[in-house]
Design an enzyme around this catalytic site. Structure first.
Site, PDB file in Angstrom:
ATOM      1  N   ARG A  18       0.861  -1.228  -0.021  1.00 11.47           N
ATOM      2  CA  ARG A  18       0.036   0.142  -0.040  1.00 11.47           C
ATOM      3  C   ARG A  18       0.927   1.151   0.043  1.00 11.47           C
ATOM      4  O   ARG A  18       0.368   2.353  -0.460  1.00 11.47           O
ATOM      5  CB  ARG A  18      -0.871  -0.005   1.164  1.00 11.47           C
ATOM      6  CG  ARG A  18      -2.023   1.119   1.196  1.00 11.47           C
ATOM      7  CD  ARG A  18      -3.055   1.049   0.353  1.00 11.47           C
ATOM      8  NE  ARG A  18      -4.079   2.009   0.365  1.00 11.47           N
ATOM      9  CZ  ARG A  18      -5.250   1.930   1.267  1.00 11.47           C
ATOM     10  NH1 ARG A  18      -5.645   0.849   1.646  1.00 11.47           N
ATOM     11  NH2 ARG A  18      -6.015   2.960   1.028  1.00 11.47           N
ATOM     12  N   HIS A  43      15.291 -10.952   5.837  1.00 10.85           N
ATOM     13  CA  HIS A  43      15.767 -11.447   4.706  1.00 10.85           C
ATOM     14  C   HIS A  43      15.953 -10.374   3.553  1.00 10.85           C
ATOM     15  O   HIS A  43      14.762 -10.414   2.664  1.00 10.85           O
ATOM     16  CB  HIS A  43      15.391 -12.761   4.285  1.00 10.85           C
ATOM     17  CG  HIS A  43      16.242 -13.320   3.307  1.00 10.85           C
ATOM     18  ND1 HIS A  43      16.155 -14.997   3.161  1.00 10.85           N
ATOM     19  CD2 HIS A  43      16.830 -12.909   1.936  1.00 10.85           C
ATOM     20  CE1 HIS A  43      16.853 -15.225   1.986  1.00 10.85           C
ATOM     21  NE2 HIS A  43      17.508 -14.131   1.378  1.00 10.85           N
ATOM     22  N   ARG A  45      16.220  -8.909   0.261  1.00 17.36           N
ATOM     23  CA  ARG A  45      16.625  -9.331  -1.257  1.00 17.36           C
ATOM     24  C   ARG A  45      16.944  -8.072  -2.030  1.00 17.36           C
ATOM     25  O   ARG A  45      16.505  -6.726  -1.691  1.00 17.36           O
ATOM     26  CB  ARG A  45      15.443 -10.064  -1.841  1.00 17.36           C
ATOM     27  CG  ARG A  45      15.505 -11.303  -1.166  1.00 17.36           C
ATOM     28  CD  ARG A  45      14.260 -12.354  -1.824  1.00 17.36           C
ATOM     29  NE  ARG A  45      14.387 -13.721  -1.331  1.00 17.36           N
ATOM     30  CZ  ARG A  45      13.866 -14.235  -0.392  1.00 17.36           C
ATOM     31  NH1 ARG A  45      13.213 -13.475   0.394  1.00 17.36           N
ATOM     32  NH2 ARG A  45      14.116 -15.468   0.011  1.00 17.36           N
ATOM     33  N   HIS A  50      10.065  -6.404   0.131  1.00 17.76           N
ATOM     34  CA  HIS A  50       9.674  -6.713   1.309  1.00 17.76           C
ATOM     35  C   HIS A  50      10.525  -6.073   2.287  1.00 17.76           C
ATOM     36  O   HIS A  50      10.470  -4.830   2.403  1.00 17.76           O
ATOM     37  CB  HIS A  50       9.512  -8.152   1.868  1.00 17.76           C
ATOM     38  CG  HIS A  50      10.448  -9.032   1.358  1.00 17.76           C
ATOM     39  ND1 HIS A  50      11.691  -9.154   1.666  1.00 17.76           N
ATOM     40  CD2 HIS A  50      10.120 -10.309   0.606  1.00 17.76           C
ATOM     41  CE1 HIS A  50      12.408 -10.194   0.974  1.00 17.76           C
ATOM     42  NE2 HIS A  50      11.445 -10.954   0.563  1.00 17.76           N
ATOM     43  N   GLU A  70      19.389 -12.634   7.202  1.00 17.40           N
ATOM     44  CA  GLU A  70      19.950 -13.674   6.085  1.00 17.40           C
ATOM     45  C   GLU A  70      19.818 -12.906   4.797  1.00 17.40           C
ATOM     46  O   GLU A  70      19.454 -12.095   4.396  1.00 17.40           O
ATOM     47  CB  GLU A  70      18.410 -14.628   5.974  1.00 17.40           C
ATOM     48  CG  GLU A  70      18.170 -15.193   7.445  1.00 17.40           C
ATOM     49  CD  GLU A  70      16.867 -16.252   7.121  1.00 17.40           C
ATOM     50  OE1 GLU A  70      16.473 -17.200   7.916  1.00 17.40           O
ATOM     51  OE2 GLU A  70      15.956 -15.918   6.031  1.00 17.40           O
ATOM     52  N   HIS A 190      11.982 -22.800   7.568  1.00 20.90           N
ATOM     53  CA  HIS A 190      11.350 -22.781   6.242  1.00 20.90           C
ATOM     54  C   HIS A 190      10.131 -23.847   6.317  1.00 20.90           C
ATOM     55  O   HIS A 190      10.320 -25.013   6.477  1.00 20.90           O
ATOM     56  CB  HIS A 190      12.046 -22.865   5.002  1.00 20.90           C
ATOM     57  CG  HIS A 190      11.724 -22.566   3.735  1.00 20.90           C
ATOM     58  ND1 HIS A 190      11.923 -21.336   3.365  1.00 20.90           N
ATOM     59  CD2 HIS A 190      10.782 -23.163   2.652  1.00 20.90           C
ATOM     60  CE1 HIS A 190      11.399 -20.958   2.215  1.00 20.90           C
ATOM     61  NE2 HIS A 190      10.537 -22.129   1.921  1.00 20.90           N
ATOM     62  N   ASP A 191       8.982 -23.090   6.189  1.00 20.60           N
ATOM     63  CA  ASP A 191       7.672 -23.821   6.331  1.00 20.60           C
ATOM     64  C   ASP A 191       7.383 -24.528   7.488  1.00 20.60           C
ATOM     65  O   ASP A 191       6.539 -25.462   7.749  1.00 20.60           O
ATOM     66  CB  ASP A 191       7.712 -24.899   5.140  1.00 20.60           C
ATOM     67  CG  ASP A 191       7.467 -24.289   3.698  1.00 20.60           C
ATOM     68  OD1 ASP A 191       6.997 -22.922   3.946  1.00 20.60           O
ATOM     69  OD2 ASP A 191       7.332 -24.875   2.824  1.00 20.60           O
TER      70      ASP A 191
END
Length: 237
Positions: A18, A43, A45, A50, A70, A190-191
């Site tokens: 937004r 993390h 990138r 994000h 990370e 992860h997950d």
């Protein structure tokens, strides 16, 4: 007790969708700490879709728990980590356009590269962790890089567990044991979710830390952030 580090990337994703500063990433990080989390993970990138590099700089002075950054150790990332000097850096072999992490390091092929990068971080008193698949060969080669920890990539475990296959955890337990015997500590991520993290923890006695983002933030939409974190902490005892 296994420590819980909350990955706040998804909070930044919502903000960026937004524009502006809702939700406030810094305030959410402080709230998550106050709810009992023992660490904050980000993390960043290269496309900054994000968590942004500026977010990392802004978060560093306001956090009271361990900060874990990370990422793929490209030059820009390495410079950021050396500037911030977090408690821990986790090296992940992401392609620049990767949607999410999808593989661990080939620690045999990239041993020399990782050793050089890790040496620079450790000279600055930054604990290092390497993202690896549950492969004994990769774990054994990781120790030669000088890393302090490995982070076991748990997507395969989570997928198998969802299908009722609990035996998938065996390769992770084996690798955790190997790492421990070689003098490395063990993280995982992860997950992992409220559904599967309890069983995973019970099978890995040497599990120092889990880093959880997507599932935890999603579960918090239903349960609330504080209640969700408390549920994780109970499972990780």
């Amino acid at each position: 007790m296994t420590k819980l580090s909350v990955n706040i990337n998804k909070i930044a994703t919502l903000r960026n969708a937004r524009g502006g500063n809702i939700p406030d990433v810094l305030q959410m990080a402080r709230d998550i700490e106050s709810f009992g989390a023992e660490g904050i993970t980000v993390h960043p990138r290269p496309d900054e879709r994000h968590i942004t590099y500026q977010d990392v700089l802004d978060l560093s002075p306001v956090l009271s728990t361990e900060f874990n950054i990370e990422g793929n150790p490209i030059t820009k990332f390495v410079n950021l980590v050396l500037q911030v000097r977090p408690a821990q850096v986790t090296l992940v072999p992401d392609d620049e356009d990767a949607i999410t992490s999808n593989a661990g390091w080939d620690t045999v092929k990239y041993k020399g590269f990782l050793k050089e990068v890790i040496s620079g971080f450790k000279q600055n008193n930054i604990r290092c962790s390497i993202f690896v698949d549950p492969n004994p060969e990769m774990v054994k080669a990781a120790v030669e890089t000088g890393t302090d920890r490995i982070e076991l990539y748990t997507e395969a475990y989570a997928a198998a567990y969802a299908k009722g296959d609990k035996d998938a955890v065996k390769s992770y337990a084996e690798c955790a044991g190997i790492a421990h015997d070689l003098g490395m500590e063990v993280n995982a991520g992860h997950d992992l979710s409220l559904e599967n993290v309890g069983y995973f923890k019970k099978q890995l006695p040497y599990l120092e830390e889990v880093s959880i983002g997507h599932a935890l933030i999603s579960e918090a939409l239903y349960l609330g952030m504080e209640k969700t974190i408390q549920k994780y902490l109970k499972l990780l005892k």
